[in-house]
Scaffold this motif. Structure first.
Motif, short mmCIF file in Angstrom:
data_model
loop_
_atom_site.label_atom_id
_atom_site.label_comp_id
_atom_site.label_asym_id
_atom_site.label_seq_id
_atom_site.Cartn_x
_atom_site.Cartn_y
_atom_site.Cartn_z
N GLN A 1 3.40 13.35 -39.94
CA GLN A 1 2.66 12.13 -39.67
C GLN A 1 2.54 11.89 -38.17
O GLN A 1 3.28 12.49 -37.37
N GLN A 2 1.60 11.04 -37.78
CA GLN A 2 1.42 10.66 -36.39
C GLN A 2 0.62 9.36 -36.33
O GLN A 2 0.44 8.69 -37.34
N ASN A 3 0.15 9.00 -35.13
CA ASN A 3 -0.66 7.80 -34.91
C ASN A 3 0.13 6.51 -35.15
O ASN A 3 -0.27 5.64 -35.93
N LYS A 4 1.26 6.42 -34.48
CA LYS A 4 2.07 5.20 -34.46
C LYS A 4 2.31 4.88 -32.99
O LYS A 4 2.55 5.77 -32.18
N SER A 5 2.27 3.60 -32.62
CA SER A 5 2.35 3.22 -31.22
C SER A 5 3.79 3.23 -30.71
O SER A 5 4.34 2.22 -30.27
N THR A 6 4.41 4.41 -30.78
CA THR A 6 5.76 4.57 -30.29
C THR A 6 5.99 6.00 -29.83
O THR A 6 5.45 6.94 -30.42
N SER A 7 6.76 6.15 -28.76
CA SER A 7 7.20 7.46 -28.30
C SER A 7 8.60 7.69 -28.82
O SER A 7 9.55 7.01 -28.41
N ILE A 8 8.75 8.63 -29.73
CA ILE A 8 10.03 8.86 -30.39
C ILE A 8 10.88 9.80 -29.55
O ILE A 8 10.46 10.90 -29.21
N ARG A 9 12.08 9.35 -29.21
CA ARG A 9 13.05 10.17 -28.47
C ARG A 9 14.34 10.35 -29.26
O ARG A 9 15.06 11.31 -29.04
N ASP B 1 3.30 9.06 -29.85
CA ASP B 1 2.33 8.59 -30.85
C ASP B 1 2.89 8.65 -32.27
O ASP B 1 2.16 8.88 -33.23
N GLY B 2 4.20 8.46 -32.40
CA GLY B 2 4.82 8.46 -33.71
C GLY B 2 4.76 9.79 -34.43
O GLY B 2 4.87 9.85 -35.66
N LYS B 3 4.66 10.86 -33.68
CA LYS B 3 4.51 12.19 -34.26
C LYS B 3 5.83 12.69 -34.84
O LYS B 3 6.87 12.67 -34.19
N ILE B 4 5.79 13.16 -36.10
CA ILE B 4 6.96 13.70 -36.77
C ILE B 4 6.53 14.98 -37.48
O ILE B 4 5.48 15.05 -38.09
N ALA B 5 7.39 16.01 -37.40
CA ALA B 5 7.09 17.30 -38.02
C ALA B 5 8.36 17.90 -38.61
O ALA B 5 9.47 17.48 -38.30
N ILE B 6 8.18 18.91 -39.45
CA ILE B 6 9.29 19.64 -40.03
C ILE B 6 9.19 21.09 -39.62
O ILE B 6 8.10 21.65 -39.48
N PHE B 7 10.34 21.71 -39.36
CA PHE B 7 10.40 23.12 -38.98
C PHE B 7 10.81 23.94 -40.19
O PHE B 7 11.81 23.66 -40.84
#
Length: 340
Positions: free
Chosen positions: A31-39, A332-338
């Motif tokens: 997912q993506q397109n969220k107004s946050t920078s995930i750290r 941008d709220g980007k989350i992925a799986i490896f």
């Protein structure tokens, strides 16, 4: 580090040899397109994970990242939650950089948050948090009066005290609040810190020693955007990544080999990652994954050679504490799986 650490480049530790990288690995965007920078990213098991980011956002998944429950923590909608440590689907601690420096905790899955530490003083800037178990943990902050700031908890983040025996900091040296992994704790209680800025060093305190040990790193440094951003620990291997986040496609990354404490020896890889990396994580056996704004890279020989496997920008990658789930997150709220 107070500069908005936009991810990073790579530097690494080596130890042994392993098979070559195949084309089987993949990073799949969830997912993506969220107004946050995930750290901040903490993967509890193969189902549960927590993330934290800018604009006061946190989220939890109960199904390996397929769906997420998002919220802006009430009263903290402008907070920079640069790190999160989760112990279950109910209990987690989040840390905010900037002013105020803040620690919050939930025991009900994020339905409510309790303030556990706050400092209004702008000298306090939190960079990373790590726990050696569900009780004992530390928060690393930028130097104050030539000492790195370290907070310690022995009760799962309920209370925090400043560590009196804090490590020395050189002029212009600091840590990067980029992925929460410039601070790592080993299972035996050893504290590892990697730094950047005008100097770049590995700083170590073992549980049986009251004296910090310091070693210069062969990593590009000399300005506030350069240095070591992250390290991963696996047995006697210590892999460090970093670079210059202001020029993230630059490929002058290095790898360092750590021999048995207190001896430290750093070795440049035969083939470096494809650019600046902000996070590195041990995946399995000789395999380590690193990521940054320049993309993600994989080594199957403990840092000796690296191959870029994806060009998408991320800030952090973490593996499950119990299990095999590996997630990545970024702007941008980007989350992925490896997948491997």
């Amino acid at each position: 580090m107070k500069n908005n650490c936009q991810l990073i480049f790579s530097i690494l530790f080596i130890f042994s040899f392993s098979p070559t990288i195949t084309n089987a690995q993949a990073i799949i965007l969830l997912q993506q397109n969220k107004s946050t920078s995930i750290r901040g990213l903490s993967v509890v098991n193969d189902k549960t994970a927590w993330i934290s980011g800018s604009n006061g956002y946190i989220a939890i998944t109960h199904n390996a990242g397929k769906t997420w429950e998002w919220q802006q923590v009430k009263g903290h909608e402008k907070s920079e939650f640069r790190d999160v440590e989760a112990f279950s689907d109910k209990e987690a601690v989040i840390m905010s950089s900037g002013t105020p420096a803040l620690v919050l905790k939930t025991v009900d899955g994020g339905k409510s948050w309790q303030e556990k530490y706050i400092k209004i003083d702008s000298a306090y800037f939190f960079d990373a948090m790590d726990f050696m178990d569900d009780r004992h943990g530390y928060i690393l902050g930028d130097p104050i009066n030539n000492k790195f700031m370290l907070l310690e908890t022995k009760n799962g983040g309920e209370t925090w005290t400043e560590m009196k025996n804090a490590p020395n900091a050189l002029p212009g040296e600091a840590a990067f609040a980029a992925s929460g992994t410039c601070l790592r704790l080993s299972k035996d209680g050893t504290i590892y810190i990697v730094s950047g800025g005008r100097s770049s060093r590995m700083i170590i305190l073992s549980p049986n020693d009251n004296k910090w040990k310091y070693a210069d790193l062969p990593i590009p440094h000399g300005k506030s955007s350069k240095g070591a951003f992250s390290l991963a620990i696996e047995k006697n291997t210590r892999i460090i990544v970093g670079g210059d986040y202001a020029i993230d496609t630059k490929t002058d990354s290095t790898t360092a080999l750590y021999t048995i404490h207190p001896y430290m020896k750093f070795t440049v890889p035969l083939k470096s990652p494809g650019g600046f990396q902000s996070c590195v994580e041990h995946i399995d056996d000789n395999i380590f994954l690193s990521t940054g704004t320049s993309g993600s890279n994989l080594t199957m020989d403990r840092g000796k050679t690296w191959k870029q496997i994806d060009g998408t920008s991320f800030n952090v990658c973490r593996k499950s504490k119990v299990g095999k789930l590996v997630l990545l997150a970024g702007n941008d709220g980007k989350i992925a799986i490896f997948k491997i």
